[in-house]
Enzyme design. Structure first.
Site, short mmCIF file in Angstrom:
data_model
loop_
_atom_site.label_atom_id
_atom_site.label_comp_id
_atom_site.label_asym_id
_atom_site.label_seq_id
_atom_site.Cartn_x
_atom_site.Cartn_y
_atom_site.Cartn_z
N CYS A 23 25.98 26.57 -73.38
CA CYS A 23 25.07 27.67 -73.97
C CYS A 23 25.40 29.05 -73.39
O CYS A 23 26.72 29.15 -73.10
CB CYS A 23 23.52 27.75 -73.51
N ALA A 24 24.91 30.07 -73.17
CA ALA A 24 25.20 31.41 -72.75
C ALA A 24 25.57 31.16 -71.10
O ALA A 24 26.60 31.71 -70.76
CB ALA A 24 24.28 32.53 -73.05
#
Length: 129
Positions: A88-89
């Site tokens: 994810c980020a």
């Protein structure tokens, strides 16, 4: 006491395996059936992602991964035996996603520690569609 997001992420991290960008690159060479799974939102994915990554946002992960759901993701819902590297980020959503996928019976699932930000910080290849 009520849990906060950091509590859920910390608990997930204690139950999963995190890997580094080097591990992902090594796994790409050693495991030709490796699935790279991006659990960010579509706009984040479109701005840049790892090569050959499948985008399934965290918010729809369970139905997308469940072959018994009426509209599962055809790639993810058939990947129970494949190695999967999730990102994810920054690593929080992917930790939660890996915990969930493990609970759903996926056999070999890893979270990219530090997420896409870590990948970019190491000046690794990214692509846009």
């Amino acid at each position: 006491m009520a849990k906060k997001l950091k509590d859920f992420v910390s608990e997930a991290r204690s139950q999963i395996e995190e890997i580094t960008p080097d591990d992902v690159e090594r796994m790409r060479g050693e495991k030709p059936d490796l699935l790279i799974l991006d659990v960010r939102e579509p706009g984040e994915y479109e701005a840049g992602h790892l090569r050959d990554a499948l985008n399934v946002p965290r918010g729809v992960l369970e139905p997308a991964a469940d072959p018994d759901y009426k509209k599962p993701n055809p790639t993810l819902s058939t990947a129970y035996e494949r190695p999967i590297a999730v990102y994810c980020a920054t690593g929080g959503r992917s930790a939660l996603a890996v915990k969930t996928l493990n609970e759903m019976g996926f056999k070999e699932v890893y979270s990219l520690g530090g997420g896409y930000e870590n990948w970019e910080a190491e000046d690794r290849e990214t692509v846009t569609d």
